[in-house]
Design a protein around this motif. Sequence first.
Motif, PDB file in Angstrom:
ATOM      1  N   LEU A  98      -0.583   1.939 -11.612  1.00  0.00           N
ATOM      2  CA  LEU A  98       0.740   2.085 -11.016  1.00  0.00           C
ATOM      3  C   LEU A  98       1.589   0.844 -11.273  1.00  0.00           C
ATOM      4  CD1 LEU A  98       2.695   3.748  -9.353  1.00  0.00           C
ATOM      5  CD2 LEU A  98       1.618   2.858  -7.274  1.00  0.00           C
ATOM      6  N   HIS A  99       0.984  -0.314 -11.240  1.00  0.00           N
ATOM      7  CA  HIS A  99       1.718  -1.552 -11.517  1.00  0.00           C
ATOM      8  C   HIS A  99       2.281  -1.529 -12.937  1.00  0.00           C
ATOM      9  CE1 HIS A  99       2.107  -5.779 -12.868  1.00  0.00           C
ATOM     10  NE2 HIS A  99       2.562  -5.962 -11.637  1.00  0.00           N
TER      11      HIS A  99
ATOM     12  N   GLU B 170      -2.695   1.794  -2.372  1.00  0.00           N
ATOM     13  CA  GLU B 170      -2.288   0.459  -2.805  1.00  0.00           C
ATOM     14  C   GLU B 170      -1.756   0.575  -4.233  1.00  0.00           C
ATOM     15  OE1 GLU B 170      -6.505   0.919  -4.179  1.00  0.00           O
ATOM     16  OE2 GLU B 170      -5.557   1.120  -2.214  1.00  0.00           O
ATOM     17  N   ILE B 171      -1.086  -0.476  -4.686  1.00  0.00           N
ATOM     18  CA  ILE B 171      -0.581  -0.485  -6.053  1.00  0.00           C
ATOM     19  C   ILE B 171      -1.744  -0.839  -6.974  1.00  0.00           C
ATOM     20  CG2 ILE B 171       1.031  -1.537  -7.677  1.00  0.00           C
ATOM     21  CD1 ILE B 171       2.946  -1.965  -5.366  1.00  0.00           C
TER      22      ILE B 171
ATOM     23  N   LEU C   6       5.374   0.651 -12.606  1.00  0.00           N
ATOM     24  CA  LEU C   6       6.427   0.148 -11.726  1.00  0.00           C
ATOM     25  C   LEU C   6       7.058  -1.144 -12.225  1.00  0.00           C
ATOM     26  CD1 LEU C   6       4.936   0.687  -8.145  1.00  0.00           C
ATOM     27  CD2 LEU C   6       7.000   1.755  -9.073  1.00  0.00           C
TER      28      LEU C   6
END
Length: 250
Positions: free
Chosen positions: A80-81, A75-76, A84
């Motif tokens: 990672l968010h 999952e994000i 991104l």
Amino acid sequence: MPELTQLVDHLDRLLAIDDFRDYGPNGLQVPGPVEVRTVVTGVSANGRLIDAAIAAGAQLIVVHHGLFWKGDPQEITPLLHRRLAPLIKHDVALAAYHLPLDAHAEHGNNALLAQALGGQDPQPFAEYGFRVSFPEPDGITIAELTERTTRAVGGRAPLVVPAGPERIRTLGIVSGAATDSILEASALGLDAFLTGEPAERGFSIATDAGIHFIAAGHHATETFGVRRLGEILAAEFGVEHTYIDVENPI
């Protein structure tokens, strides 16, 4: 301006990414605009590099260590968010080349590091590294190799275990985190072994086996290849290229 797909396809072919089974995807990881005017390169796709690349006007970021790795959560995550979100907000693409960039015989991290150290007659070593020789006139000392390493990685003094012979005629190189390749270097009778990020056991292996061990930094030993990729894109496609070094002591 060249199209994004042209640039990425060129690098994919150059590095023969289909020949590798890697820990994460090589090539385009985050899509972006159709055309590219400015490319930023850097070692790792962390937030500081992404922010700096966006500030520099990049449409494409090319890195060695990308965003996705085997074993990561499916999952994000907040981490990672954080990486991104600015890419998506500013419509910036990101491509990553890991093992193919370590292994390339001309443009790879290990080949370029070997060249920077003045090593001669590079031959494949370990899985993705190279072994070189120092024949002039009768090898070099560990002090000389340490000095050359310091210059090659931009002035950072490496960690050195001086456990090998007085004169170094052969050296194995594997960038990144490859302490255990010292075992192969020792089995081949090499005088010294150089990697980036050390593991504790490297000291004992070096002292027991009688081989010099040099750890020059994971980040520091892997700046070479990705910068070269940016230079290639600038020469081949006329894009602007900026290498951004996010300082990393590891």
